[in-house]
Design a protein around this motif. Sequence first.
Motif, short mmCIF file in Angstrom:
data_model
loop_
_atom_site.label_atom_id
_atom_site.label_comp_id
_atom_site.label_asym_id
_atom_site.label_seq_id
_atom_site.Cartn_x
_atom_site.Cartn_y
_atom_site.Cartn_z
N ASP A 107 0.83 -1.20 0.00
CA ASP A 107 0.00 0.00 0.00
C ASP A 107 0.87 1.25 0.00
O ASP A 107 2.03 1.22 0.43
CB ASP A 107 -0.89 0.03 1.24
CG ASP A 107 -1.86 -1.14 1.30
OD1 ASP A 107 -2.10 -1.76 0.25
OD2 ASP A 107 -2.35 -1.43 2.40
N ALA B 19 0.59 5.30 1.24
CA ALA B 19 -0.22 6.21 2.05
C ALA B 19 0.47 7.56 2.17
O ALA B 19 1.68 7.68 2.02
CB ALA B 19 -0.46 5.63 3.43
N THR C 240 -4.86 6.72 1.62
CA THR C 240 -4.21 5.48 1.22
C THR C 240 -4.72 4.96 -0.13
O THR C 240 -5.91 5.04 -0.42
CB THR C 240 -4.45 4.38 2.28
OG1 THR C 240 -4.00 4.87 3.54
CG2 THR C 240 -3.73 3.10 1.95
N VAL C 241 -3.78 4.42 -0.91
CA VAL C 241 -4.09 3.64 -2.10
C VAL C 241 -3.64 2.21 -1.81
O VAL C 241 -2.47 1.98 -1.50
CB VAL C 241 -3.36 4.17 -3.36
CG1 VAL C 241 -3.67 3.31 -4.56
CG2 VAL C 241 -3.71 5.61 -3.63
N LYS C 242 -4.55 1.28 -1.87
CA LYS C 242 -4.25 -0.12 -1.56
C LYS C 242 -3.66 -0.85 -2.77
O LYS C 242 -4.00 -0.55 -3.91
CB LYS C 242 -5.53 -0.86 -1.13
CG LYS C 242 -6.15 -0.32 0.14
CD LYS C 242 -5.43 -0.87 1.31
CE LYS C 242 -6.16 -0.50 2.60
NZ LYS C 242 -5.39 -0.87 3.75
N ASP C 243 -2.79 -1.79 -2.50
CA ASP C 243 -2.25 -2.71 -3.51
C ASP C 243 -1.68 -2.01 -4.74
O ASP C 243 -1.99 -2.34 -5.87
CB ASP C 243 -3.33 -3.71 -3.94
CG ASP C 243 -3.85 -4.52 -2.77
OD1 ASP C 243 -3.04 -4.85 -1.87
OD2 ASP C 243 -5.06 -4.80 -2.74
N VAL C 244 -0.78 -1.06 -4.51
CA VAL C 244 -0.14 -0.32 -5.60
C VAL C 244 0.80 -1.21 -6.39
O VAL C 244 0.83 -1.15 -7.62
CB VAL C 244 0.62 0.91 -5.03
CG1 VAL C 244 1.50 1.54 -6.07
CG2 VAL C 244 -0.37 1.92 -4.49
N ASP D 138 5.30 -6.48 -3.20
CA ASP D 138 6.31 -6.13 -2.20
C ASP D 138 7.69 -6.53 -2.69
O ASP D 138 8.12 -7.67 -2.50
CB ASP D 138 5.98 -6.81 -0.87
CG ASP D 138 6.91 -6.37 0.24
OD1 ASP D 138 7.35 -5.20 0.22
OD2 ASP D 138 7.20 -7.18 1.14
N GLU E 207 1.18 -5.56 7.54
CA GLU E 207 0.62 -4.71 6.49
C GLU E 207 1.76 -3.99 5.80
O GLU E 207 2.42 -3.13 6.39
CB GLU E 207 -0.39 -3.74 7.08
CG GLU E 207 -1.65 -4.43 7.55
CD GLU E 207 -2.79 -3.45 7.76
OE1 GLU E 207 -2.94 -2.54 6.95
OE2 GLU E 207 -3.48 -3.62 8.76
N GLY F 196 3.68 -1.47 3.44
CA GLY F 196 3.41 -0.17 2.86
C GLY F 196 4.45 0.88 3.14
O GLY F 196 5.35 0.70 3.96
N LEU G 255 -0.99 1.23 8.38
CA LEU G 255 -1.68 1.79 7.21
C LEU G 255 -3.14 1.46 7.28
O LEU G 255 -3.52 0.46 7.76
CB LEU G 255 -1.09 1.23 5.92
CG LEU G 255 0.34 1.61 5.64
CD1 LEU G 255 0.81 0.97 4.33
CD2 LEU G 255 0.50 3.10 5.53
#
Length: 115
Positions: free
Chosen positions: A2, A4, A50-54, A57, A88, A90, A115
């Motif tokens: 994520d 953020a 937040t933008v999830k799952d950009v 990893d 999590e 991010g 996040l």
Amino acid sequence: MDFAVDNARDETTRLGVRFFRANVTERSEALVYRNHFEIPPREDPDDLWTVKDVAPDRPYRIEVEVGLTRNAHHYHYRPDCADDEPYEIGVVVNLNAGGGVTFTKTTCSSDSPFL
């Protein structure tokens, strides 16, 4: 992972974001994610924009451009935990109240930002 933003400034701020794969020589081939956002000032320090799952990893060079002047900043993200340790994933871009930009990332430690 994520992405953020904690906008501690008093006004909405334009933010350009780019994620580049590490160890790729051609910039056009390295680009994984690109977008522009208008980030409102935070109302609650615990509620990050937040933008999830950009992106997956993996290691990245993350570049942000703040405002219309394209004031650029970058961060070298490296994954922190083994795949079998849940957390999590991010990165947080902190738009500081007095100006300036800092980056933080989630970690496996108990004092990690959420996040």
